[in-house]
Motif scaffolding. Sequence first.
Motif, PDB file in Angstrom:
ATOM      1  N   ALA A  54      40.907  45.944  34.386  1.00 60.60           N
ATOM      2  CA  ALA A  54      41.737  45.540  33.424  1.00 60.60           C
ATOM      3  C   ALA A  54      41.989  44.114  33.163  1.00 60.60           C
ATOM      4  O   ALA A  54      41.533  43.496  34.330  1.00 60.60           O
ATOM      5  CB  ALA A  54      43.033  46.249  33.475  1.00 60.60           C
ATOM      6  N   THR A  55      42.457  43.504  32.304  1.00 66.17           N
ATOM      7  CA  THR A  55      42.982  42.320  32.213  1.00 66.17           C
ATOM      8  C   THR A  55      44.354  42.176  31.911  1.00 66.17           C
ATOM      9  O   THR A  55      45.103  42.753  31.085  1.00 66.17           O
ATOM     10  CB  THR A  55      42.365  41.498  31.101  1.00 66.17           C
ATOM     11  N   ILE A  56      45.190  41.393  33.089  1.00 62.17           N
ATOM     12  CA  ILE A  56      46.630  41.570  32.933  1.00 62.17           C
ATOM     13  C   ILE A  56      46.893  40.202  33.166  1.00 62.17           C
ATOM     14  O   ILE A  56      46.708  39.353  33.927  1.00 62.17           O
ATOM     15  CB  ILE A  56      47.163  42.561  34.184  1.00 62.17           C
ATOM     16  N   ALA A  57      47.836  39.630  32.034  1.00 62.08           N
ATOM     17  CA  ALA A  57      48.256  38.372  31.996  1.00 62.08           C
ATOM     18  C   ALA A  57      47.339  37.354  32.082  1.00 62.08           C
ATOM     19  O   ALA A  57      47.365  36.233  33.009  1.00 62.08           O
ATOM     20  CB  ALA A  57      49.550  38.156  33.214  1.00 62.08           C
ATOM     21  N   GLY A  58      46.218  37.525  31.499  1.00 67.42           N
ATOM     22  CA  GLY A  58      44.991  36.714  31.407  1.00 67.42           C
ATOM     23  C   GLY A  58      43.968  36.756  32.840  1.00 67.42           C
ATOM     24  O   GLY A  58      43.088  35.960  32.895  1.00 67.42           O
ATOM     25  N   VAL A  59      44.486  37.863  33.441  1.00 67.01           N
ATOM     26  CA  VAL A  59      43.441  37.815  34.830  1.00 67.01           C
ATOM     27  C   VAL A  59      42.826  39.238  34.978  1.00 67.01           C
ATOM     28  O   VAL A  59      43.553  40.252  34.656  1.00 67.01           O
ATOM     29  CB  VAL A  59      44.690  37.661  36.052  1.00 67.01           C
ATOM     30  N   PHE A  60      41.529  38.916  35.210  1.00 68.69           N
ATOM     31  CA  PHE A  60      40.783  40.228  35.159  1.00 68.69           C
ATOM     32  C   PHE A  60      40.673  40.726  36.578  1.00 68.69           C
ATOM     33  O   PHE A  60      40.543  40.052  37.503  1.00 68.69           O
ATOM     34  CB  PHE A  60      39.093  39.705  34.902  1.00 68.69           C
ATOM     35  N   ILE A  61      40.931  42.174  36.672  1.00 70.47           N
ATOM     36  CA  ILE A  61      41.072  42.697  37.825  1.00 70.47           C
ATOM     37  C   ILE A  61      40.397  43.855  37.732  1.00 70.47           C
ATOM     38  O   ILE A  61      39.923  44.740  36.805  1.00 70.47           O
ATOM     39  CB  ILE A  61      42.546  43.105  38.238  1.00 70.47           C
ATOM     40  N   ARG A  62      39.834  44.329  39.210  1.00 70.43           N
ATOM     41  CA  ARG A  62      39.192  45.745  39.355  1.00 70.43           C
ATOM     42  C   ARG A  62      40.311  46.267  40.430  1.00 70.43           C
ATOM     43  O   ARG A  62      40.532  45.859  41.481  1.00 70.43           O
ATOM     44  CB  ARG A  62      38.003  45.588  39.915  1.00 70.43           C
ATOM     45  N   TYR A  63      40.630  47.728  40.214  1.00 73.29           N
ATOM     46  CA  TYR A  63      41.474  48.248  41.222  1.00 73.29           C
ATOM     47  C   TYR A  63      41.243  49.964  41.240  1.00 73.29           C
ATOM     48  O   TYR A  63      40.459  50.279  40.578  1.00 73.29           O
ATOM     49  CB  TYR A  63      43.025  47.996  40.727  1.00 73.29           C
ATOM     50  N   TYR A  64      41.623  50.237  42.391  1.00 73.66           N
ATOM     51  CA  TYR A  64      41.809  51.688  42.553  1.00 73.66           C
ATOM     52  C   TYR A  64      43.086  52.280  42.445  1.00 73.66           C
ATOM     53  O   TYR A  64      44.085  51.716  42.916  1.00 73.66           O
ATOM     54  CB  TYR A  64      41.272  52.075  43.766  1.00 73.66           C
ATOM     55  N   VAL A  65      43.136  53.590  41.846  1.00 72.21           N
ATOM     56  CA  VAL A  65      44.436  54.372  41.984  1.00 72.21           C
ATOM     57  C   VAL A  65      44.616  55.527  42.770  1.00 72.21           C
ATOM     58  O   VAL A  65      43.473  56.151  42.906  1.00 72.21           O
ATOM     59  CB  VAL A  65      44.705  54.828  40.380  1.00 72.21           C
ATOM     60  N   ALA A  66      45.486  55.298  43.778  1.00 72.46           N
ATOM     61  CA  ALA A  66      45.479  56.476  44.510  1.00 72.46           C
ATOM     62  C   ALA A  66      46.729  57.314  44.230  1.00 72.46           C
ATOM     63  O   ALA A  66      47.968  56.977  44.687  1.00 72.46           O
ATOM     64  CB  ALA A  66      45.741  56.063  46.116  1.00 72.46           C
ATOM     65  N   GLU A  67      46.459  58.233  43.271  1.00 68.43           N
ATOM     66  CA  GLU A  67      47.697  58.908  42.521  1.00 68.43           C
ATOM     67  C   GLU A  67      48.542  59.784  43.481  1.00 68.43           C
ATOM     68  O   GLU A  67      49.759  60.026  43.650  1.00 68.43           O
ATOM     69  CB  GLU A  67      47.164  59.776  41.553  1.00 68.43           C
ATOM     70  N   ASN A  68      47.815  60.225  44.883  1.00 71.35           N
ATOM     71  CA  ASN A  68      48.496  61.094  45.616  1.00 71.35           C
ATOM     72  C   ASN A  68      49.356  60.367  46.318  1.00 71.35           C
ATOM     73  O   ASN A  68      50.540  61.022  46.930  1.00 71.35           O
ATOM     74  CB  ASN A  68      47.573  61.809  46.505  1.00 71.35           C
ATOM     75  N   ILE A  69      49.524  59.335  46.896  1.00 74.88           N
ATOM     76  CA  ILE A  69      50.265  58.113  47.297  1.00 74.88           C
ATOM     77  C   ILE A  69      51.144  57.478  46.522  1.00 74.88           C
ATOM     78  O   ILE A  69      51.731  56.384  46.944  1.00 74.88           O
ATOM     79  CB  ILE A  69      49.764  57.704  48.528  1.00 74.88           C
ATOM     80  N   VAL A  70      50.678  57.337  45.158  1.00 74.60           N
ATOM     81  CA  VAL A  70      51.308  56.595  44.262  1.00 74.60           C
ATOM     82  C   VAL A  70      51.263  55.028  44.389  1.00 74.60           C
ATOM     83  O   VAL A  70      52.283  54.360  44.711  1.00 74.60           O
ATOM     84  CB  VAL A  70      53.055  57.011  44.061  1.00 74.60           C
ATOM     85  N   LYS A  71      49.875  54.543  44.464  1.00 72.44           N
ATOM     86  CA  LYS A  71      49.772  53.286  44.929  1.00 72.44           C
ATOM     87  C   LYS A  71      48.521  52.872  44.197  1.00 72.44           C
ATOM     88  O   LYS A  71      47.438  53.570  43.899  1.00 72.44           O
ATOM     89  CB  LYS A  71      49.322  53.154  46.489  1.00 72.44           C
ATOM     90  N   ILE A  72      48.396  51.557  43.878  1.00 67.95           N
ATOM     91  CA  ILE A  72      47.344  50.794  43.285  1.00 67.95           C
ATOM     92  C   ILE A  72      46.850  49.721  44.286  1.00 67.95           C
ATOM     93  O   ILE A  72      47.794  49.147  44.708  1.00 67.95           O
ATOM     94  CB  ILE A  72      47.619  49.999  41.769  1.00 67.95           C
ATOM     95  N   THR A  73      45.526  49.777  44.405  1.00 65.45           N
ATOM     96  CA  THR A  73      45.143  48.737  45.398  1.00 65.45           C
ATOM     97  C   THR A  73      44.071  47.832  44.440  1.00 65.45           C
ATOM     98  O   THR A  73      43.052  48.257  43.947  1.00 65.45           O
ATOM     99  CB  THR A  73      44.209  49.322  46.446  1.00 65.45           C
ATOM    100  N   VAL A  74      44.558  46.480  44.251  1.00 67.52           N
ATOM    101  CA  VAL A  74      43.611  45.515  43.800  1.00 67.52           C
ATOM    102  C   VAL A  74      42.674  45.070  44.639  1.00 67.52           C
ATOM    103  O   VAL A  74      42.873  44.460  45.778  1.00 67.52           O
ATOM    104  CB  VAL A  74      44.342  44.350  43.250  1.00 67.52           C
ATOM    105  N   VAL A  75      41.231  45.274  44.352  1.00 70.21           N
ATOM    106  CA  VAL A  75      40.145  45.080  45.093  1.00 70.21           C
ATOM    107  C   VAL A  75      39.360  43.584  44.687  1.00 70.21           C
ATOM    108  O   VAL A  75      38.987  42.847  45.440  1.00 70.21           O
ATOM    109  CB  VAL A  75      39.098  46.084  45.347  1.00 70.21           C
ATOM    110  N   ARG A  76      39.535  43.358  43.244  1.00 68.94           N
ATOM    111  CA  ARG A  76      39.078  41.827  42.987  1.00 68.94           C
ATOM    112  C   ARG A  76      39.910  41.550  42.112  1.00 68.94           C
ATOM    113  O   ARG A  76      40.255  42.340  41.119  1.00 68.94           O
ATOM    114  CB  ARG A  76      37.376  42.167  42.329  1.00 68.94           C
ATOM    115  N   MET A  77      40.025  39.876  41.834  1.00 70.52           N
ATOM    116  CA  MET A  77      40.684  39.562  40.625  1.00 70.52           C
ATOM    117  C   MET A  77      39.977  38.275  40.414  1.00 70.52           C
ATOM    118  O   MET A  77      39.646  37.555  41.283  1.00 70.52           O
ATOM    119  CB  MET A  77      42.135  39.283  40.921  1.00 70.52           C
ATOM    120  N   VAL A  78      39.892  37.823  39.159  1.00 72.08           N
ATOM    121  CA  VAL A  78      39.392  36.672  38.620  1.00 72.08           C
ATOM    122  C   VAL A  78      40.508  35.887  37.853  1.00 72.08           C
ATOM    123  O   VAL A  78      40.629  36.143  36.533  1.00 72.08           O
ATOM    124  CB  VAL A  78      38.004  36.847  37.789  1.00 72.08           C
TER     125      VAL A  78
END
Length: 81
Positions: A54-78
């Motif tokens: 996604a692009t959030i606030a002008g920053v491109f990110i790639r992330y993973y959603v761990a729905e079972n532990i209610v957590k997002i991990t951003v692995v890359r951002m530009v």
Amino acid sequence: MSRYAIAYAPVAESALKQYSGAAGFRAAMASTLGRDPYGHGSTAVGGERDRREATIAGVFIRYYVAENIVKITVVRMVPPP
């Protein structure tokens, strides 16, 4: 307040520390993907629902959603130049 905890992998954390708009980006993450990690214009990558970009606030990110532990991990951002 965000429903999902947001974490940053070391590479993304390093990029975030160098980004002058880090505080605004963190706030935007909490108010958008932190509430709904599958919304806000995000798209699945490689046919995997929980691997997203996604692009959030002008920053491109790639992330993973761990729905079972209610957590997002951003692995890359530009951040913008």
